[in-house]
Design a protein around this motif. Structure first.
Motif, PDB file in Angstrom:
ATOM      1  N   SER A  59       0.797  -1.243   0.001  1.00  0.00           N
ATOM      2  CA  SER A  59       0.082   0.129  -0.227  1.00  0.00           C
ATOM      3  C   SER A  59       0.918   1.318   0.027  1.00  0.00           C
ATOM      4  CB  SER A  59      -0.891  -0.031   1.223  1.00  0.00           C
ATOM      5  OG  SER A  59      -1.852  -1.187   1.006  1.00  0.00           O
ATOM      6  N   ALA A  60       2.001   1.270   0.787  1.00  0.00           N
ATOM      7  CA  ALA A  60       2.878   2.372   0.976  1.00  0.00           C
ATOM      8  C   ALA A  60       3.711   2.698  -0.420  1.00  0.00           C
ATOM      9  CB  ALA A  60       3.735   2.135   1.958  1.00  0.00           C
ATOM     10  N   ALA A  61       3.633   1.600  -1.291  1.00  0.00           N
ATOM     11  CA  ALA A  61       4.436   1.761  -2.462  1.00  0.00           C
ATOM     12  C   ALA A  61       3.510   2.244  -3.909  1.00  0.00           C
ATOM     13  CB  ALA A  61       5.054   0.185  -3.038  1.00  0.00           C
ATOM     14  N   LEU A  62       2.358   2.285  -3.544  1.00  0.00           N
ATOM     15  CA  LEU A  62       1.430   2.862  -4.697  1.00  0.00           C
ATOM     16  C   LEU A  62       1.543   4.471  -4.706  1.00  0.00           C
ATOM     17  CD1 LEU A  62      -1.699   0.830  -3.876  1.00  0.00           C
ATOM     18  CD2 LEU A  62       0.141   0.042  -5.144  1.00  0.00           C
ATOM     19  N   PRO A  63       1.438   4.797  -5.925  1.00  0.00           N
ATOM     20  CA  PRO A  63       1.401   6.417  -6.110  1.00  0.00           C
ATOM     21  C   PRO A  63       0.377   6.879  -5.617  1.00  0.00           C
ATOM     22  CG  PRO A  63       1.901   5.087  -8.439  1.00  0.00           C
ATOM     23  CD  PRO A  63       1.389   3.864  -7.363  1.00  0.00           C
ATOM     24  N   ALA A  64       0.725   8.014  -4.929  1.00  0.00           N
ATOM     25  CA  ALA A  64      -0.388   8.696  -3.991  1.00  0.00           C
ATOM     26  C   ALA A  64      -1.436   9.144  -4.622  1.00  0.00           C
ATOM     27  CB  ALA A  64       0.366   9.958  -3.303  1.00  0.00           C
ATOM     28  N   ASP A  65      -1.232   9.412  -6.095  1.00  0.00           N
ATOM     29  CA  ASP A  65      -2.577   9.886  -6.868  1.00  0.00           C
ATOM     30  C   ASP A  65      -3.508   8.721  -7.464  1.00  0.00           C
ATOM     31  OD1 ASP A  65      -0.635   9.249  -8.469  1.00  0.00           O
ATOM     32  OD2 ASP A  65      -1.100  11.077  -9.921  1.00  0.00           O
ATOM     33  N   TRP A  66      -3.062   7.567  -7.573  1.00  0.00           N
ATOM     34  CA  TRP A  66      -3.686   6.250  -7.952  1.00  0.00           C
ATOM     35  C   TRP A  66      -4.859   6.026  -7.078  1.00  0.00           C
ATOM     36  CZ3 TRP A  66      -0.545   2.290 -10.969  1.00  0.00           C
ATOM     37  CH2 TRP A  66       0.175   3.064 -11.972  1.00  0.00           C
ATOM     38  N   ARG A  67      -6.088   5.401  -7.677  1.00  0.00           N
ATOM     39  CA  ARG A  67      -6.991   4.712  -6.770  1.00  0.00           C
ATOM     40  C   ARG A  67      -6.588   3.633  -6.527  1.00  0.00           C
ATOM     41  NH1 ARG A  67     -11.476   4.383 -10.672  1.00  0.00           N
ATOM     42  NH2 ARG A  67      -9.896   4.077 -12.312  1.00  0.00           N
ATOM     43  N   VAL A  68      -7.184   3.089  -5.308  1.00  0.00           N
ATOM     44  CA  VAL A  68      -7.009   1.749  -4.753  1.00  0.00           C
ATOM     45  C   VAL A  68      -8.165   1.133  -4.430  1.00  0.00           C
ATOM     46  CG1 VAL A  68      -5.630   0.401  -2.726  1.00  0.00           C
ATOM     47  CG2 VAL A  68      -4.733   2.601  -3.965  1.00  0.00           C
ATOM     48  N   GLY A  69      -8.111  -0.182  -4.823  1.00  0.00           N
ATOM     49  CA  GLY A  69      -9.432  -1.070  -4.121  1.00  0.00           C
ATOM     50  C   GLY A  69      -8.705  -2.295  -3.374  1.00  0.00           C
ATOM     51  N   ARG A  70      -9.568  -2.969  -2.735  1.00  0.00           N
ATOM     52  CA  ARG A  70      -9.164  -4.155  -1.986  1.00  0.00           C
ATOM     53  C   ARG A  70     -10.220  -5.213  -2.013  1.00  0.00           C
ATOM     54  NH1 ARG A  70      -4.840  -3.053   2.818  1.00  0.00           N
ATOM     55  NH2 ARG A  70      -5.481  -5.073   3.356  1.00  0.00           N
ATOM     56  N   VAL A  71      -9.725  -6.258  -2.197  1.00  0.00           N
ATOM     57  CA  VAL A  71     -10.776  -7.526  -2.307  1.00  0.00           C
ATOM     58  C   VAL A  71     -10.338  -8.641  -1.482  1.00  0.00           C
ATOM     59  CG1 VAL A  71     -10.534  -8.056  -4.668  1.00  0.00           C
ATOM     60  CG2 VAL A  71     -12.461  -8.637  -3.579  1.00  0.00           C
ATOM     61  N   GLU A  72     -11.119  -9.196  -0.764  1.00  0.00           N
ATOM     62  CA  GLU A  72     -10.790 -10.657  -0.013  1.00  0.00           C
ATOM     63  C   GLU A  72     -11.091 -11.833  -1.014  1.00  0.00           C
ATOM     64  OE1 GLU A  72     -11.991 -11.336   3.762  1.00  0.00           O
ATOM     65  OE2 GLU A  72     -10.667 -10.020   4.694  1.00  0.00           O
ATOM     66  N   ARG A  73     -10.394 -12.683  -0.970  1.00  0.00           N
ATOM     67  CA  ARG A  73     -10.706 -13.939  -1.755  1.00  0.00           C
ATOM     68  C   ARG A  73     -12.081 -14.345  -1.712  1.00  0.00           C
ATOM     69  NH1 ARG A  73     -11.034 -19.520  -0.791  1.00  0.00           N
ATOM     70  NH2 ARG A  73     -10.295 -21.238  -2.272  1.00  0.00           N
ATOM     71  N   ALA A  74     -12.623 -14.445  -0.709  1.00  0.00           N
ATOM     72  CA  ALA A  74     -14.110 -14.821  -0.464  1.00  0.00           C
ATOM     73  C   ALA A  74     -14.888 -13.893  -1.061  1.00  0.00           C
ATOM     74  CB  ALA A  74     -14.408 -14.865   0.979  1.00  0.00           C
ATOM     75  N   ASP A  75     -14.629 -12.969  -1.540  1.00  0.00           N
ATOM     76  CA  ASP A  75     -15.515 -11.671  -2.144  1.00  0.00           C
ATOM     77  C   ASP A  75     -14.944 -11.510  -3.750  1.00  0.00           C
ATOM     78  OD1 ASP A  75     -16.941 -10.995   0.399  1.00  0.00           O
ATOM     79  OD2 ASP A  75     -15.196  -9.836   0.632  1.00  0.00           O
TER      80      ASP A  75
END
Length: 293
Positions: A59-75
């Motif tokens: 998460s810290a390595a991602l460009p600050a202006d990019w959008r981020v989504g998170r998803v678990e395996r179950a979803d």
């Protein structure tokens, strides 16, 4: 949508430690449960901490202006991936296989969250590599996938293998059409695997077979197939029980047992359910997984 910044989707899996807390309520109760089975909670918690640290570093390595989504395996089956997404899988090799069926040419960066436990075949990168890889400093390997298509329009994709048979692995019956020949069979299941899956279920079957085909490489345009425990009888044969499928080749299965299923990569909950008289065609999928090397 073209004016929006790129989106990174981080795919992860709930750790065993998190699952234990959800089940038992407290850390102490979880520790007591594991101790009753000769296990130590400290080891489970240490693996959890390594995964959490890897997720934080990614998460810290991602460009600050990019959008981020998170998803678990179950979803995964409820998450909408966009064509322009960049996928970062943080976990074990199997998690890449789990997400593959939901993608359509999006690049996948596999991050090994626990190198001491995971081989790292599909998750070859460290969290520190993510920024460089997102910047485009990498090549992409197109990995062959396998698909099953039923005559009622149901379809299924997998990166490692597809299993077709009874959900309890008891004897199933079908008529197999392959290589211009036909054979009625009674078997505990049919497995069709890719080169990526060649070190798993298919390898286990091949090691026990005389004359088993040489299993394909991950980027090879071939599939290996095996009929498990085929039973000879006056009505069923054992002559067509293994082989390779190339581009354009198909295994066609005419189902002769109600309640058979087809599922991919061990995800039994996401499956096709098949009735007597249905036909299923299995072969190389047009779609491939784009794994970032």
């Amino acid at each position: 949508m073209s004016g929006l910044p790129p989106r990174v989707v981080i795919v992860h899996r709930r750790t065993e430690f998190t699952a234990l807390l959800a089940r038992h309520g407290t850390r102490g109760q979880a520790a007591f449960f594991l101790a009753s089975r000769g296990r130590d909670l400290a080891e489970v918690e240490a693996r959890h901490d390594r995964v959490e640290a890897a997720l934080a570093q990614v998460s810290a390595a991602l460009p600050a202006d990019w959008r981020v989504g998170r998803v678990e395996r179950a979803d995964l089956d409820r998450f909408l991936f966009a064509p322009e997404d960049r996928i970062v899988v943080v976990g074990q090799d199997g998690l890449v296989a789990n997400v593959a069926k939901y993608l359509a040419d999006q690049p996948v960066i596999g991050v090994n969250a626990d190198p001491d436990a995971n081989p790292g075949v599909l998750v070859p990168h460290r969290p520190a590599d993510v920024a460089r890889l997102l910047a485009g400093e990498a090549s992409v390997a197109p990995l062959t996938m396998v698909e099953a298509v039923a005559d009622d329009g149901q379809s299924l994709l997998a990166l490692n293998e597809i299993y077709l048979g009874h959900p309890s692995h008891q004897t199933s019956r079908w008529t197999l059409h392959v290589d211009g020949g036909v054979e009625r069979q009674a078997s505990s299941g049919l497995i069709v695997g890719t080169g990526t899956g060649a070190t798993g279920w298919c390898a286990s079957v091949a090691r026990s077979r005389a004359g088993a085909p040489v299993l394909p490489a991950p980027t090879a345009s071939e599939l290996a197939w095996f009929v498990r425990e085929a039973w000879p009888s006056p009505a069923t044969g054992t002559d067509r029980v293994q082989g390779l499928l190339g581009p354009g080749d198909r295994l066609d299965v005419a189902v002769e047992t109600d309640g058979l299923v087809a599922f991919g990569d061990g995800m039994e909950g996401d499956r096709l359910t098949l009735a007597w008289g249905q036909r299923v065609s299995i072969g190389i999928a047009e779609r491939r997984l784009c794994l970032v090397l």
